[in-house]
Design an enzyme around this catalytic site. Structure first.
Site, PDB file in Angstrom:
ATOM      1  N   HIS A 267       0.818  -1.205   0.000  1.00  0.00           N
ATOM      2  CA  HIS A 267       0.000   0.000   0.000  1.00  0.00           C
ATOM      3  C   HIS A 267       0.855   1.260   0.000  1.00  0.00           C
ATOM      4  O   HIS A 267       0.728   2.100  -0.885  1.00  0.00           O
ATOM      5  CB  HIS A 267      -0.945  -0.011   1.199  1.00  0.00           C
ATOM      6  CG  HIS A 267      -1.873   1.144   1.226  1.00  0.00           C
ATOM      7  ND1 HIS A 267      -1.499   2.404   1.631  1.00  0.00           N
ATOM      8  CD2 HIS A 267      -3.174   1.248   0.876  1.00  0.00           C
ATOM      9  CE1 HIS A 267      -2.524   3.228   1.526  1.00  0.00           C
ATOM     10  NE2 HIS A 267      -3.551   2.557   1.074  1.00  0.00           N
ATOM     11  N   GLU A 416     -21.933  19.835   7.136  1.00  0.00           N
ATOM     12  CA  GLU A 416     -20.960  20.920   7.004  1.00  0.00           C
ATOM     13  C   GLU A 416     -19.731  20.464   6.230  1.00  0.00           C
ATOM     14  O   GLU A 416     -19.205  21.180   5.370  1.00  0.00           O
ATOM     15  CB  GLU A 416     -20.537  21.436   8.379  1.00  0.00           C
ATOM     16  CG  GLU A 416     -21.654  22.008   9.235  1.00  0.00           C
ATOM     17  CD  GLU A 416     -22.482  20.940   9.954  1.00  0.00           C
ATOM     18  OE1 GLU A 416     -22.093  19.744   9.898  1.00  0.00           O
ATOM     19  OE2 GLU A 416     -23.501  21.288  10.562  1.00  0.00           O
ATOM     20  N   HIS A 478     -22.465  25.428  21.503  1.00  0.00           N
ATOM     21  CA  HIS A 478     -22.718  26.236  20.313  1.00  0.00           C
ATOM     22  C   HIS A 478     -21.938  27.546  20.307  1.00  0.00           C
ATOM     23  O   HIS A 478     -21.974  28.276  19.322  1.00  0.00           O
ATOM     24  CB  HIS A 478     -24.223  26.520  20.175  1.00  0.00           C
ATOM     25  CG  HIS A 478     -25.009  25.343  19.686  1.00  0.00           C
ATOM     26  ND1 HIS A 478     -24.949  24.103  20.286  1.00  0.00           N
ATOM     27  CD2 HIS A 478     -25.860  25.198  18.640  1.00  0.00           C
ATOM     28  CE1 HIS A 478     -25.739  23.263  19.634  1.00  0.00           C
ATOM     29  NE2 HIS A 478     -26.294  23.901  18.630  1.00  0.00           N
TER      30      HIS A 478
END
Lengths: 671, 671
Positions: A267, A416, A478
């Site tokens: 990988h 978002e 918030h």
């Protein structure tokens, strides 16, 4: 392992050349990811040679198909395609993989390498970018195509790894794309059963087909990633469906490598000289010489140039016809794709007067958006389900939806991260200036795409409202504290936190004029008093980042009071109180640290003369202010979380009032 | 709308009391979210009265079921349940909703209100927290339960809104939970078809059932959120299945409100006095008086206390039996649940000597983890698919998997956000100290849960490696620049960036001892020289955040050189060069700004005496250093993105070498 095709036909040779370049480049750099390019080589061949409408000679041809390698660590896959099909990328560039100033950095970088459509590496982002490009195509097609004139008519392809599929942003973006029925979007999921830690079984058991069907995508399967016909047929099916499509391709990492195929080892590490040799032998490759591409293979790949020229020429003809039939539309599309703003747009900007009264800067921003909307049709955007709260709806501009791709209001949903990533794709596509809104505290959910917009110098605009404890009752979850500092330190992001309606207008002006990177507008929920510009300095000072909004009596200040946003009112009030007791105070409004830092030293010295003590106040973490207050200065800020209560009470309890500024200034100056 | 049950039976009355409290509290605060509590009231009734094993009198009883309100905006739902079932929360507390210092803040806050299991509001987080709690239960059950002694035997429930379901972190967490077959996890999806912007159709068309089935969850449906029998039956089915379950409950926001049911308006605003009255009448509620709960309804709800006492008592009996049969295990579990570290653990910490040679701090960290692993069984963790790169595998500790819940190595997958959020749930559950690792740049993907860990004062540890341009070839997408500043400004997060193996040991010591918040360890990919502590000050200085690692000749410095992490080597070298030309330089290693800021002024003055000029260097954004260099100081840092190349070259090109420090110091001092 799947048996290796050893036939020496030109197709196989061409495909193996991709594998060889990937192995050799990683080997030479002794770092990189060889396994995935080796696995994806056949897919690359079918896609780039048979489907992708591109012209290597003109990577900025606007109607080209877009290709996004979301699995950016497999950069050698993309570089291989670009070199082989004849982009402006040489074999020496490939040899220079991952070296200082090379055009082949570790992960693909937009603006750095011709043909790279977006910077990838942080997983999941490419999926969102591809969705954004498909959004832009759909929107411009709806606006500009006319019967008989499909002037905007291209596809967006992406390649996603297990990592892209596991990242949350892929959920957000894919759910959004499915809902919008973006049929021009085709993704490949490189299903190789391997991640860095080992087999995907360690941590991942999703039925990805079911998941994407749940989003409303068509899901197709290619059981063998070496089966060219199956890949081709899947792409055809994808193109003929009205939904976005995900093609799950079962591949084998490091295909061709006798000892490292299907291992996590292949990988992210070079295979080793010996294994490279064994692989070339196993593949029946005609030479062991590093970076060897047989002439006939190169010539075969380079056929892409001729095909590309033909395709683009055909489009140019279409464009000429279109320009004749619809000259205004052609001119307008041309302007938008060039990224030129419409003439006279600044005249549309509103002015605010005393009669507007107290206004939240989010509300002022909403007025700016709506004043500009009719004059600047490329301005499109929306919010992560907070349109009303962030004042980001454009009246009469319609909603972008599966039934109305001409709509300009985007309902990004409670996504978002997806929003940021989709916006990047929209901006990268061209023809649009996207804005996206949420509460400032939730900028944390979308930092990865903000960073990439800044790194890629994209013209995106973030509208972050509810910018402090001033949001009140919703409480500490918030109320942003650290977000302003955390945004101000992102290189090439301009953050502007205006103090009133006037500064909000100027902030938007800066954001729209700026073409070399994103801007974050940081706005209040609560109302702010109107600042009388007859009495105070004009808001146009925003463009310089900071300005003397109110001078000290007599000119020479005893102390400088500095702030941004809602707390500028506190320094103006404090200044009055200080002057009233004979302390000469200058008030500096500093809406943008970045813009101010970019000013000449002389201007900075003019605004903040050395030797005058400084008090800064902001309802946020103080960290970003220390540079500006310097020695012995004081920053009134918050190094704690907020609280749930009416906001006036919080301001008072946490000591962020004019009286606190006065007290700090007096203590500091001893006056 | 669905018809309102007006029967006056006690069940209906009890359920309507929840609706009334929600309406009235939001109305009194004139802010908040009434609609969802009103919709969820019947679900709350069935769950809290018939299934949830909890004891209102003892919210910290360790074998209680956990309830997570991921839809934190519906806080009045939870406060209603807590008050009604008899937690230590009064009707006055409810009346005080969203006021300064009240116990009923706008969103539920852990540690603030008895019975609140986690802080929610930022959407999607609660889903991850619940997964983490179920992980902790499964792990502790596997370790401590013995035949006939199911001492750890509880369930985790969560309620998710459309927003939680749309957020990417829910994908990451749910995919992880499904893979792990966490059968003790039961989620409710409040499918109300409404988001803030309006109908979910605007932006959301997922077939969520199909999506969660894709994750390996059992998905059940309740067609009518008022159908108590259907809810009860779904929970029973969920409990009897070997998979995690999601119960999709079709609800009607603001159920009962004649004019606002099923409207976005009822999501985040008070209904209005008139509508509150109409709703109470419509529901056939016996009183219009605000906050009225009929005695019989309260008595009915308060039955939960007696049931809770009985349940807990039964468990106490089990515990006594267990303590007799397995005293050592009981003692150990007791210790772990109390959060006490095992005696003598510090003796297990490794020491590094010259013979260890150059070591990357990530490698040193890996040695610390492995040295502690046998002595500190509560230490569990893993990485977001970067176990090898972040050196976070505990040898011989097994992998946590569906077949081995006793394993201590977590394979979080390429899901940084989910990892952070799951870690919070693990820490909140108790009995574990979780660590989670990824590259520093990808801390951006998981900021929301880091912030919540800090806000909730949780004992989580982040291992962020590849901490600068020193990671080299992967290039700017992988090279952190602003992340250090962005982490250092998160209140209550301690960030430690050690300079060598010795400091890495001390950093882990601090992280493990700290109990009131999370710690981020910031580690290099590249090897760093061993710092000879016979010559330099001991690494134990890490605990104080900064320390004089090398004093100036003669004691009084002309200049102070400051740094952290890999660049400490540069200041040590620069110091030698400066001393060689007679400039007295002090070198200060400053691995943690937060720890240093918390020291007494006297110590800070001792390390950084006023009046001595300072040069700071860090291969990162300079913003966080300005506080410490002060006036005229110089910070050598990066306000640009990195580049893809071998790292030594990048350091040189970007001017972050010892010679640059020397030059800056000479320029600064004029010596």
């Amino acid at each position: 392992m799947t048996s290796v095709t050893t036939r020496s036909d030109i197709t196989t040779l061409a495909i193996n050349a991709v594998r060889v370049l990937a192995m050799d480049a990683v080997q030479k750099a002794t770092s990189g990811h060889p396994g995935t390019p080796m696995a994806l080589a056949p897919l690359g061949y079918v896609l780039w040679m048979k489907h992708l409408r591109h012209n290597p000679a003109d990577p900025s041809w606007p109607d080209r198909d877009r290709f996004v390698l979301s699995a950016g660590h497999a950069s050698m896959f993309l570089y291989g395609m670009l070199y082989l099909t004849g982009y402006d990328l040489s074999l020496d560039d490939i040899r220079n993989f991952r070296q200082w100033e090379s055009r082949t950095p570790g992960h693909p970088e937009y603006g750095h390498t011709p043909g790279v459509e977006t910077t990838t590496g942080p997983l999941g982002q490419g999926v969102g970018n591809a969705v954004g490009m498909a959004v832009a195509e759909a929107h411009l097609a709806a606006l500009f195509n006319r019967p008989g004139h499909d002037i905007v008519d291209h596809w967006t392809y992406f390649v996603a790894s297990d990592g892209d599929i596991m990242e949350g942003v892929s959920h957000e973006a894919a759910s959004f794309a499915g809902h919008l029925r973006l049929s021009r979007l085709i993704g490949f999921y490189d299903d190789n059963h391997i991640t860095i830690e080992g087999d995907t079984d360690l941590t991942f058991g999703d039925d990805t087909q079911k998941r994407f069907e749940g989003y409303g995508w068509q899901v197709l399967r290619v059981a063998d990633g070496n089966d060219l016909e199956a890949i081709d047929s899947a792409i055809r099916k994808a193109k003929s469906d009205a939904r976005p499509s995900l093609i799950i391709v079962r591949t084998h990492i490091a295909y061709g490598s006798p000892n490292k195929v299907d291992t996590a080892e292949a990988h992210g590490s070079a295979l080793g000289d010996e294994e490279v040799r064994l692989t070339k032998e196993n593949l029946g490759y005609p030479s062991l010489e590093p970076f060897h591409v047989p002439d006939e293979a190169l010539a075969h790949w380079r056929g892409a140039r001729e095909r590309g020229a033909t395709i683009q020429l055909a489009w140019q003809h279409k464009w000429s016809e279109y320009s004749k039939a619809h000259p205004d539309l052609a001119q307008e599309l041309h302007r938008r794709l060039k990224g030129e703003l419409p003439p006279g747009w600044e005249e549309a900007l509103p002015t605010f007067t005393a009669s507007d009264g107290s206004t939240a800067t989010r509300a002022a921003s909403g007025k700016v958006i709506n004043a500009l909307a009719p004059r600047m049709p490329e301005l499109v955007g929306g919010s992560a389900d907070l349109a009303g709260s962030t004042n980001t709806i454009m009246k009469d501009a319609g909603s972008f939806s599966a039934d109305n791709y001409a709509g300009r209001n985007f309902h990004f949903g409670i996504r978002e991260h997806g929003m940021g990533s989709v916006m990047n794709g929209m901006a990268l596509h061209g023809g649009l200036i996207p804005y996206g809104a949420t509460f400032l505290v939730f900028s944390d959910y979308m930092r990865p795409p903000i960073r990439l917009a800044a790194l890629m110098k994209q013209h995106t605009i973030y509208v972050f409202t509810h910018d402090s404890i001033g949001l009140g009752e919703d409480g500490p979850t918030h109320q942003p504290i650290e977000q302003l500092t955390a945004l101000r330190c992102i290189p090439n992001l301009t953050v502007i936190r205006p103090a009133d309606s006037g500064e909000t207008v100027e902030a938007w002006r800066v954001a729209l004029k700026r073409k070399d990177g994103p801007t974050a507008l940081v706005l209040t929920r609560q109302k702010l008093g109107w600042i009388d510009r007859a009495r105070y300095a004009p808001a146009s000072g925003v463009a310089r980042g900071a300005y003397v909004i109110a001078g000290a009596t007599g000119g020479k200040p005893d102390v400088i009071l500095m702030s941004a946003g809602s707390e500028v009112a506190a320094i103006l009030e404090a200044r009055e109180q200080l002057e009233a007791v004979g302390i000469h105070a200058r008030a500096v409004s500093m809406p943008s640290h970045e813009l101010f830092a970019a000013q000449p030293e002389s201007y900075r010295e003019e605004v903040l003369p050395a030797g005058v003590k400084r008090v800064a106040i902001e309802a946020a973490h103080p960290m970003s202010w220390h540079r500006w207050v310097m020695n012995d200065g004081v920053v009134l800020g918050l190094e704690r979380y907020g609280a749930s209560a009416p906001y006036e009470r919080i301001y008072e309890e946490l000591g962020l009032m004019a009286k606190d500024v006065v007290e700090a200034a007096r203590r500091l100056t001893g006056l």
